[in-house]
Design an enzyme around this catalytic site. Structure first.
Site, PDB file in Angstrom:
ATOM      1  N   ALA A   1       0.852  -1.197   0.041  1.00 28.88           N
ATOM      2  CA  ALA A   1      -0.041  -0.004  -0.016  1.00 28.88           C
ATOM      3  C   ALA A   1       0.885   1.168  -0.091  1.00 28.88           C
ATOM      4  O   ALA A   1       1.807   1.335   0.872  1.00 28.88           O
ATOM      5  CB  ALA A   1      -0.811   0.024   1.181  1.00 28.88           C
TER       6      ALA A   1
ATOM      7  N   GLU B   1       2.587   9.375 -30.487  1.00 29.14           N
ATOM      8  CA  GLU B   1       3.272   8.096 -30.607  1.00 29.14           C
ATOM      9  C   GLU B   1       2.674   7.003 -30.525  1.00 29.14           C
ATOM     10  O   GLU B   1       2.820   5.721 -30.375  1.00 29.14           O
ATOM     11  CB  GLU B   1       4.599   8.043 -29.415  1.00 29.14           C
TER      12      GLU B   1
ATOM     13  N   CYS C   1       7.259  10.916 -26.156  1.00 27.14           N
ATOM     14  CA  CYS C   1       6.523  12.119 -25.595  1.00 27.14           C
ATOM     15  C   CYS C   1       6.844  13.627 -26.286  1.00 27.14           C
ATOM     16  O   CYS C   1       6.196  14.378 -25.696  1.00 27.14           O
ATOM     17  CB  CYS C   1       6.326  12.158 -23.991  1.00 27.14           C
TER      18      CYS C   1
ATOM     19  N   THR D   1       1.698   3.709 -14.550  1.00 26.05           N
ATOM     20  CA  THR D   1       2.039   5.057 -14.859  1.00 26.05           C
ATOM     21  C   THR D   1       1.514   5.194 -16.373  1.00 26.05           C
ATOM     22  O   THR D   1       2.071   6.203 -17.067  1.00 26.05           O
ATOM     23  CB  THR D   1       3.861   5.252 -15.058  1.00 26.05           C
TER      24      THR D   1
ATOM     25  N   SER E   1      15.409   5.170 -17.924  1.00 26.17           N
ATOM     26  CA  SER E   1      14.465   6.197 -18.295  1.00 26.17           C
ATOM     27  C   SER E   1      14.542   7.412 -17.625  1.00 26.17           C
ATOM     28  O   SER E   1      14.500   8.578 -18.115  1.00 26.17           O
ATOM     29  CB  SER E   1      13.062   5.849 -18.830  1.00 26.17           C
TER      30      SER E   1
ATOM     31  N   HIS F   1       7.525  17.705 -18.391  1.00 26.35           N
ATOM     32  CA  HIS F   1       6.682  16.525 -18.860  1.00 26.35           C
ATOM     33  C   HIS F   1       6.662  15.395 -17.613  1.00 26.35           C
ATOM     34  O   HIS F   1       7.532  15.380 -16.757  1.00 26.35           O
ATOM     35  CB  HIS F   1       7.683  15.808 -19.933  1.00 26.35           C
TER      36      HIS F   1
ATOM     37  N   LYS G   1      10.873  15.478  -7.850  1.00 27.76           N
ATOM     38  CA  LYS G   1      12.556  15.187  -7.883  1.00 27.76           C
ATOM     39  C   LYS G   1      13.103  16.349  -8.891  1.00 27.76           C
ATOM     40  O   LYS G   1      14.265  16.492  -8.867  1.00 27.76           O
ATOM     41  CB  LYS G   1      12.665  13.659  -8.225  1.00 27.76           C
TER      42      LYS G   1
ATOM     43  N   ASN H   1      -0.139   9.639 -16.954  1.00 29.07           N
ATOM     44  CA  ASN H   1       0.911   9.964 -18.174  1.00 29.07           C
ATOM     45  C   ASN H   1       0.294  10.009 -19.323  1.00 29.07           C
ATOM     46  O   ASN H   1      -0.329   9.226 -19.867  1.00 29.07           O
ATOM     47  CB  ASN H   1       2.004   9.051 -18.137  1.00 29.07           C
TER      48      ASN H   1
ATOM     49  N   SER I   1      11.469   9.953 -24.644  1.00 25.14           N
ATOM     50  CA  SER I   1      12.349   8.938 -24.684  1.00 25.14           C
ATOM     51  C   SER I   1      12.913   8.652 -26.004  1.00 25.14           C
ATOM     52  O   SER I   1      12.590   9.117 -27.206  1.00 25.14           O
ATOM     53  CB  SER I   1      11.793   7.578 -24.236  1.00 25.14           C
TER      54      SER I   1
HETATM   55  N1  ACO Z   1       5.057   3.260   0.159  1.00 22.38           N
HETATM   56  C1  ACO Z   1       5.652   4.465  -0.163  1.00 22.38           C
HETATM   57  N2  ACO Z   1       6.588   4.387  -1.196  1.00 22.38           N
HETATM   58  C2  ACO Z   1       6.789   3.332  -1.731  1.00 22.38           C
HETATM   59  C3  ACO Z   1       6.065   2.088  -1.370  1.00 22.38           C
HETATM   60  C4  ACO Z   1       5.167   2.170  -0.273  1.00 22.38           C
HETATM   61  N3  ACO Z   1       4.467   0.865  -0.038  1.00 22.38           N
HETATM   62  N4  ACO Z   1       6.656   1.216  -2.135  1.00 22.38           N
HETATM   63  C5  ACO Z   1       7.773   1.591  -3.044  1.00 22.38           C
HETATM   64  N5  ACO Z   1       7.636   3.076  -2.847  1.00 22.38           N
HETATM   65  C6  ACO Z   1       8.380   3.938  -3.369  1.00 22.38           C
HETATM   66  C7  ACO Z   1       9.870   3.499  -3.831  1.00 22.38           C
HETATM   67  O1  ACO Z   1      10.770   3.537  -2.768  1.00 22.38           O
HETATM   68  C8  ACO Z   1      10.263   4.390  -4.910  1.00 22.38           C
HETATM   69  O2  ACO Z   1      10.419   5.764  -4.384  1.00 22.38           O
HETATM   70  P1  ACO Z   1      11.834   6.461  -4.804  1.00 22.38           P
HETATM   71  O3  ACO Z   1      11.739   6.469  -6.383  1.00 22.38           O
HETATM   72  O4  ACO Z   1      12.009   7.552  -4.356  1.00 22.38           O
HETATM   73  O5  ACO Z   1      13.108   5.283  -4.674  1.00 22.38           O
HETATM   74  C9  ACO Z   1       8.961   4.530  -5.778  1.00 22.38           C
HETATM   75  O6  ACO Z   1       7.992   4.148  -4.891  1.00 22.38           O
HETATM   76  C10 ACO Z   1       8.771   3.579  -6.746  1.00 22.38           C
HETATM   77  O7  ACO Z   1       9.109   2.152  -6.379  1.00 22.38           O
HETATM   78  P2  ACO Z   1      10.360   1.415  -7.394  1.00 22.38           P
HETATM   79  O8  ACO Z   1      10.219   0.014  -6.509  1.00 22.38           O
HETATM   80  O9  ACO Z   1      11.282   2.151  -7.453  1.00 22.38           O
HETATM   81  O10 ACO Z   1       9.291   1.110  -8.402  1.00 22.38           O
HETATM   82  P3  ACO Z   1       9.467   0.150  -9.707  1.00 22.38           P
HETATM   83  O11 ACO Z   1      10.941   0.037 -10.095  1.00 22.38           O
HETATM   84  O12 ACO Z   1       8.854  -1.144  -9.552  1.00 22.38           O
HETATM   85  O13 ACO Z   1       8.826   0.796 -10.871  1.00 22.38           O
HETATM   86  C11 ACO Z   1       9.272   2.785 -12.582  1.00 22.38           C
HETATM   87  C12 ACO Z   1       8.756   2.436 -11.183  1.00 22.38           C
HETATM   88  C13 ACO Z   1      10.580   2.271 -12.944  1.00 22.38           C
HETATM   89  C14 ACO Z   1       8.925   4.505 -12.705  1.00 22.38           C
HETATM   90  C15 ACO Z   1       8.108   2.144 -13.658  1.00 22.38           C
HETATM   91  O14 ACO Z   1       6.603   2.494 -12.919  1.00 22.38           O
HETATM   92  C16 ACO Z   1       8.097   2.534 -14.981  1.00 22.38           C
HETATM   93  O15 ACO Z   1       8.951   1.745 -15.411  1.00 22.38           O
HETATM   94  N6  ACO Z   1       7.408   3.380 -15.571  1.00 22.38           N
HETATM   95  C17 ACO Z   1       7.624   3.795 -16.910  1.00 22.38           C
HETATM   96  C18 ACO Z   1       8.885   4.566 -17.332  1.00 22.38           C
HETATM   97  C19 ACO Z   1       8.817   6.012 -17.065  1.00 22.38           C
HETATM   98  O16 ACO Z   1       7.767   6.636 -16.543  1.00 22.38           O
HETATM   99  N7  ACO Z   1       9.774   6.767 -17.114  1.00 22.38           N
HETATM  100  C20 ACO Z   1       9.920   8.100 -16.848  1.00 22.38           C
HETATM  101  C21 ACO Z   1      10.478   9.088 -18.112  1.00 22.38           C
HETATM  102  S1  ACO Z   1      10.207   8.243 -19.663  1.00 22.38           S
HETATM  103  C22 ACO Z   1       8.519   8.418 -19.922  1.00 22.38           C
HETATM  104  O17 ACO Z   1       8.044   9.462 -19.777  1.00 22.38           O
HETATM  105  C23 ACO Z   1       7.783   7.188 -20.325  1.00 22.38           C
END
Ligand code: ACO
Length: 463
Positions: free
Chosen positions: A35, A86, A120, A162, A212, A250, A259, A330, A364
């Site tokens: 959660a 895209e 994007c 996302t 990414s 974006h 961030k 997104n 990307s």
């Molecule tokens: N409560 C609060 N926070 C939590 C919990 C929880 N229960 N569980 C995880 N989190 C936090 C993590 O600590 C992490 O935070 P951090 O980024 O500050 O470290 C965050 O939630 C995400 O958790 P991760 O384990 O890092 O997530 P995961 O690796 O499984 O996936 C990701 C995240 C990589 C962004 C994935 O959703 C993805 O690939 N998205 C598409 C790519 C994307 O959007 N890229 C951005 C630029 S490119 C574009 O626009 C498409």
């Protein structure tokens, strides 16, 4: 042409998002993750999605027709139409040509422009193609219309929450209330496989999530640096975040944007000469005497120190722009412009007048740009007042959306996957939840030709 057009920019905007959404808290349970992962970790509240009744053509038809209707623009007023997307459903025929069915019945066929694609970034490329056209010797005195639209969906994976979907249309011309600052920009482009769509039989991207994010943040660093140089060169001013009233990004997910603002604060910190840093940042200077940008993308200490440092800046300059991203997700190409809409509806015209807005666009692969918009200082400007009051209607439309259970969302994603590229095909999705004025797919015939209908509009729904 007599004189060079002045103050070229955005005169009107129209945003479309899906009328259905799923709650991210419910999706967390459904996906069996802890959660808070999607809601706190990614900063997302809800995610909009489309059934098989909607495709890239229908999204663009809806947003273009609504923009014309709601602003009293005649089809013959448009001289250029550019689409950034895209979401590819045809390897040859552009979405722009599909949109011509809104113009041909009025005898208008001399509209230039076609589609532009790079993840994007296509919408931003379409916007600048249009601005350049208005500023060029090719301009014929008519408006340009820029459309950015996408259906953002991922395979069942960490990336699925996302997703999102949406479309934006922007009317571009001279003497605009939102002026694109001439010559102020920082562009950055590289070859990288962070997110791409090599499987043309699938709607899903291949995505390296961590890469990414690194690419996004490094592009932000590079573009911001070049942008600050362009300001120095043009108006001989050294700038930092204080230069902007708002900074928009974006938005793949809202946490990345928070961030990113912190990341710009790191850039400002690095840009201050070492001797002066101790005075301006006494606490940070002791802790981080020597930050190297390219080694700090995932440095937790730097990240949390600058998140804390920029918290108030984020609340003031960026958080208002996250309304749509937080509730829809997104939208890919329209994402940044959904941020602009969110920012505009968060204020009164008197607070917007004269504002300087910084914008970061990322696609990307990768192509990226930091640019800026200056809002007219004239509080009484008719176009600005109309633009903002028209857009404010999205706040109640967001509330009117229908909530779907994660099981329903999952089923609809499966239906989209199964039906992709099928012909002939009759869509299964119901049309009950659509907003007035929404175009939807009625059938695909045996020759893969697509047909659309439109939900009747309520009369003068923007009055
Ligand atoms: N409560 C609060 N926070 C939590 C919990 C929880 N229960 N569980 C995880 N989190 C936090 C993590 O600590 C992490 O935070 P951090 O980024 O500050 O470290 C965050 O939630 C995400 O958790 P991760 O384990 O890092 O997530 P995961 O690796 O499984 O996936 C990701 C995240 C990589 C962004 C994935 O959703 C993805 O690939 N998205 C598409 C790519 C994307 O959007 N890229 C951005 C630029 S490119 C574009 O626009 C498409």
């Amino acid at each position: 042409m007599g004189s060079w057009p002045e103050n070229v920019g955005i005169l009107a905007m129209e945003l479309y998002f899906p009328s259905q959404y799923v709650e991210q808290t419910e999706l967390e349970q459904f996906d069996g993750v802890s959660a808070g992962k999607y809601t706190i970790g990614l900063g997302q509240k809800q995610m909009g999605f489309c059934s098989d009744r909607e495709d890239i053509n229908s999204l663009c038809l809806t947003v273009v027709q609504n923009l014309l209707d709601n602003n009293g623009i005649r089809p013959s007023d448009i001289g250029r139409l550019e689409v950034g997307t895209e979401t590819i459903i045809d390897k040859s025929k552009s979405v722009k040509t599909v949109l011509m069915q809104l113009f041909e019945p009025h005898g208008v066929t001399d509209i230039e422009g076609i589609d532009t694609t790079n993840a994007c970034f296509g919408g931003t490329a379409a916007l600048f193609n249009s601005v350049a056209w208005v500023e060029s010797s090719l301009w014929n005195g008519r408006y340009a219309l820029v459309v950015a639209a996408d259906i953002a969906i991922y395979a069942k994976s960490a990336a699925r929450p996302t997703g999102g979907a949406g479309a934006i249309a922007m009317l571009v011309g001279p003497n605009a209330p939102l002026v694109i600052d001439r010559g102020l920009r920082g562009f950055y482009c590289r070859h990288v496989y962070d997110f791409y769509k090599p499987d043309l039989t699938s709607e899903y991207p291949v995505v390296d999530g961590k890469l990414s994010i690194q690419c996004y943040l490094s592009a932000l660093d590079k573009c911001y640096k070049l942008y600050t140089h362009s300001v120095k060169k043009r108006v001989n001013q050294d700038i930092n975040l204080n230069y902007f009233h708002a900074i928009l990004f974006h938005t793949p997910f809202c946490k990345l944007v928070q961030k990113s603002l912190a990341r710009l604060a790191v850039n400002d910190y690095v840009n201050v000469p070492e001797g002066a840093r101790a005075v301006k940042y006494p606490d940070l200077d002791k802790k981080f005497p020597n930050i190297k940008l390219e080694e700090s993308y995932f440095d937790r200490e730097i990240e949390s120190a600058f998140l804390a440092y920029s918290k108030d800046l984020f609340e003031e300059k960026t958080k208002p722009s996250l309304l749509v991203a937080n509730l829809v997700g997104n939208m890919y190409t329209p994402s940044l412009y959904g941020g602009l809409v969110s920012f505009l509806v968060s204020k009164d015209v008197s607070q917007l007048a004269g504002a300087k807005v910084g914008l970061f666009s990322y696609g990307s692969g990768l192509a990226s740009l930091f640019f800026s918009i200056t809002i007219t200082a004239d509080v009484k400007n008719k176009d600005l007042n109309k633009l903002v009051s028209n857009l404010k209607l999205i706040i109640s439309l967001l509330d009117q959306r229908a909530k779907a259970a994660p099981q329903e969302f999952d089923k609809i994603m499966e239906e989209r996957k199964e039906s992709l590229h099928k012909a002939p095909y009759e869509p299964l999705g119901n049309t009950d939840t659509f907003f007035p004025g929404t175009y939807y797919l009625t059938k695909i015939d045996e020759a893969y030709r697509r047909f659309y209908d439109r939900v009747p509009t309520s009369i003068n729904n923007h009055e």
